[in-house]
Structure formats: C-alpha cells, structure tokens
Design an enzyme around this catalytic site. Structure first.
Site, short mmCIF file in Angstrom:
data_model
loop_
_atom_site.label_atom_id
_atom_site.label_comp_id
_atom_site.label_asym_id
_atom_site.label_seq_id
_atom_site.Cartn_x
_atom_site.Cartn_y
_atom_site.Cartn_z
N SER A 138 0.87 -1.19 0.00
CA SER A 138 0.00 0.00 0.00
C SER A 138 0.90 1.23 0.00
O SER A 138 2.09 1.13 0.36
CB SER A 138 -0.85 0.00 1.28
OG SER A 138 -1.50 1.25 1.47
N TYR A 151 -2.06 -1.21 10.39
CA TYR A 151 -2.01 -1.31 8.93
C TYR A 151 -0.68 -0.77 8.39
O TYR A 151 -0.02 -1.40 7.56
CB TYR A 151 -3.20 -0.53 8.35
CG TYR A 151 -3.46 -0.73 6.89
CD1 TYR A 151 -4.26 -1.77 6.43
CD2 TYR A 151 -2.92 0.14 5.93
CE1 TYR A 151 -4.52 -1.95 5.08
CE2 TYR A 151 -3.18 -0.03 4.59
CZ TYR A 151 -3.99 -1.07 4.16
OH TYR A 151 -4.24 -1.24 2.82
P1 NAD Z 1 -11.48 -6.19 0.01
O1 NAD Z 1 -12.10 -6.09 1.36
O2 NAD Z 1 -12.30 -5.89 -1.20
O3 NAD Z 1 -10.84 -7.64 -0.20
C1 NAD Z 1 -10.09 -8.28 0.81
C2 NAD Z 1 -10.00 -9.75 0.48
O4 NAD Z 1 -9.26 -10.40 1.53
C3 NAD Z 1 -11.37 -10.44 0.43
O5 NAD Z 1 -11.36 -11.44 -0.56
C4 NAD Z 1 -11.48 -11.06 1.83
O6 NAD Z 1 -12.37 -12.18 1.88
C5 NAD Z 1 -10.03 -11.48 2.03
N1 NAD Z 1 -9.70 -11.74 3.42
C6 NAD Z 1 -9.87 -10.93 4.50
N2 NAD Z 1 -9.46 -11.57 5.61
C7 NAD Z 1 -9.04 -12.80 5.22
C8 NAD Z 1 -8.51 -13.93 5.92
N3 NAD Z 1 -8.33 -13.92 7.25
N4 NAD Z 1 -8.19 -15.02 5.20
C9 NAD Z 1 -8.38 -15.05 3.85
N5 NAD Z 1 -8.87 -14.02 3.15
C10 NAD Z 1 -9.20 -12.91 3.84
O7 NAD Z 1 -10.20 -5.24 0.09
P2 NAD Z 1 -9.20 -4.68 -1.02
O8 NAD Z 1 -9.28 -3.20 -0.95
O9 NAD Z 1 -9.37 -5.37 -2.32
O10 NAD Z 1 -7.81 -5.09 -0.35
C11 NAD Z 1 -6.92 -6.04 -0.91
C12 NAD Z 1 -5.51 -5.68 -0.51
O11 NAD Z 1 -5.19 -4.40 -1.06
C13 NAD Z 1 -5.31 -5.57 1.00
O12 NAD Z 1 -4.05 -6.12 1.36
C14 NAD Z 1 -5.31 -4.07 1.23
O13 NAD Z 1 -4.59 -3.72 2.36
C15 NAD Z 1 -4.64 -3.59 -0.04
N6 NAD Z 1 -4.88 -2.18 -0.36
C16 NAD Z 1 -6.13 -1.70 -0.56
C17 NAD Z 1 -6.29 -0.35 -0.86
C18 NAD Z 1 -7.63 0.25 -1.12
O14 NAD Z 1 -7.72 1.49 -1.25
N7 NAD Z 1 -8.70 -0.51 -1.26
C19 NAD Z 1 -5.18 0.49 -0.94
C20 NAD Z 1 -3.92 -0.04 -0.71
C21 NAD Z 1 -3.78 -1.38 -0.43
#
Ligand code: NAD
Length: 256
Positions: A138, A151
């Site tokens: 991130s 985080y």
């Molecule tokens: P999201 O909530 O849409 O997806 C998260 C996924 O992780 C889902 O499939 C969920 O079921 C899974 N998950 C959560 N806990 C779990 C566990 N204990 N075991 C297995 N699976 C699990 O979120 P996202 O925004 O797509 O996030 C995905 C990644 O991207 C994360 O690592 C997040 O930190 C990172 N990220 C997101 C953003 C943003 O703005 N959305 C920005 C930077 C980084």
C-alpha cells in the site's frame, strides 16, 4: 503470455485480489482463489476467461491453513508459479484506543501471511527456475496516516519482506515485488467512506471527494484493473530483472 502457469491470489473473492486474478487469467494463467464471502460469483468471473479455477478457503491468519493451501494448489495444478499475497483488512483508531485483537489480526493477515505463503511456495519456484511473488502492500507501506498504526506497520513490514525475498533469489528466475495502491474503491475503502459520511453528516459522494482530496492529487481512485495490469507486467519477460521494488499506483499520493 502466462498459459500453463498457475497463479494463487490470496483474498481474491473481492476487490483488488479479484482484479489481479482476472488480469492474470486473461493472460492464460490457471487460478487458485482464496478469500471469504461469496465464492461462486468471483470463481465464475475468472472461469469465464477460459482458465481452470480452484478455490481454497484458508484463513490467512492461520499458518497451518496457509501451508495446506499451497499444498492444495500444487496437487491441483503441479505448483504455484505466481503467488500474489493480497488478503488484507483494516481497522481505524488512535493507538491508545486500538483494540489489541485488531492489531494482532492485521499483523497476521496483512503481514505474516505473506511470509508463510512465501516460505511454502518458494522451494517449487526455485526448483523450476521461474517464479513471481507479488505482495500487495500500500502507499501505507511507504508513508503513514494517523489512526492506522497496525495497517501502516504491517505494510511497511511487507515492503521489507519484499526486498529480502528479492535479494535471496536475485540470481534466480524468481522475482519479488510489491504493489502500493493509493485509494481503490473496494469494500475495504467503502467502509471508510461510510464512516466519514456518517461522522460528518455528508453524502457518500461528498465523503469520497473529501477522502481523495486529503491524500490523492489526481482526485481519482486507482482501479483493480489498473493494478491487475501492473501485476501482469511483473510476470512478463520485461519484468525479469525488476527485483525488490515497491511500485506505487497512487495518483501522486507519495510524490507530495
Ligand atoms: P477487500 O475487502 O475488497 O478484499 C479483501 C479480500 O481479503 C477479500 O477477498 C477477503 O475475503 C479477504 N480476506 C480478509 N481476511 C481474510 C482472511 N483472514 N483469510 C483469507 N482471506 C481474507 O479489500 P481490497 O481493498 O481489495 O484489499 C486487498 C488488498 O489491497 C489488502 O491487502 C489491502 O490492504 C490492499 N490495499 C487496498 C487499498 C484500497 O484502497 N482498497 C489500498 C492499498 C492497499
């Protein structure tokens, strides 16, 4: 380009993970998906791209389940060629109010899971002489924001792990890099939009504008499709000597 390869994307039932899974599948990679919530819908979206799809429901906070998932992927498709450590959660609170169980869960799911999946997947990649490990970190792996202690700590850790993994395999065909998104409008961020809208008594649209305006000069969300294209680049021959980078796709967030 990736026909015959197998990609395992953790947390691929939603958001960024699903976007990356679809981008890799569009290049011909078979997919092992993982994550909670609706499984059949996301599986069907990936299968529609004409590749084989398997699913393992490992909880990424549990090392034994992560090992079982890597073993399952090898049973299904021979080995994992591309590992995308993506699963993640968020919790927002000041340090003095931060629930200890949320700290432990974020460190386990957002950081330690990448170590456990990497250590289990690496030997087969090393034996094959080719592999790609992509850690979804991130902008919070590069800079901090208040109220995101767990985080930010986990994501900085993931970037450290990315560099060590890259160095330990630098003379091989196995590369490791990190992707650092800014705001992406997934369920993880929608919760923060909802909290802002409720807290300030403003509309959802206004809350999105404020969220972007605070951090992201482009005033645009990065999309899962754009992040998927970056993952495909890391897997391409042009990515052969890209090792240990933390590549932000963040609308200028960390350029400030
Ligand atoms: P999201 O909530 O849409 O997806 C998260 C996924 O992780 C889902 O499939 C969920 O079921 C899974 N998950 C959560 N806990 C779990 C566990 N204990 N075991 C297995 N699976 C699990 O979120 P996202 O925004 O797509 O996030 C995905 C990644 O991207 C994360 O690592 C997040 O930190 C990172 N990220 C997101 C953003 C943003 O703005 N959305 C920005 C930077 C980084």
């Amino acid at each position: 380009m990736l026909k015959g390869k197998t990609a395992l994307v953790t947390g691929s039932t939603s958001g960024i993970g699903l976007g990356i899974a679809k981008a890799l599948a569009a290049q011909g990679a078979n997919l092992v998906m993982n994550g909670f919530g609706d499984v059949e819908g996301p599986k069907a979206e990936v299968a529609a791209l004409g590749v084989k799809v398997a699913y393992h429901g490992a909880d990424m906070s549990k090392p034994a389940e992560i090992e079982a998932m890597i073993a399952y992927a090898a049973e299904q498709f021979g080995r994992v060629d591309i590992l995308v450590n993506n699963a993640g959660i968020q919790h927002v609170a000041r340090i003095e109010n931060f629930p200890v169980d949320r700290w432990d869960a974020i460190i386990a799911i957002n950081m330690s899971s990448a170590f456990h999946a990497t250590r289990a997947a690496l030997p087969a990649m090393q034996a094959a002489g080719w592999g790609r490990i992509i850690n979804v970190a991130s902008v919070h792996g590069l800079v901090a924001s208040a109220e995101k202690s767990a985080y930010v700590t986990a994501k900085h850790g993931v970037i450290g792990l990315t560099k060590v993994t890259a160095l330990e395999n630098a003379t091989t065909g196995v590369t490791c890099n990190a992707i650092c998104p800014g705001w992406v409008l997934t369920p993880l961020v929608q919760k923060q939009v909802d909290a802002k809208a409720a807290g300030l008594g403003i509309s959802n649209d206004e809350a999105k504008k404020q969220l972007l305006g605070e951090k992201e000069p482009s005033l645009q969300f990065t999309t899962p499709e754009e992040l998927g294209a970056l993952a495909v680049f890391f897997c391409s021959p042009a990515g052969n000597n890209v090792r240990g980078v933390a590549w932000n796709m963040d609308g200028g967030w960390v350029a400030q």
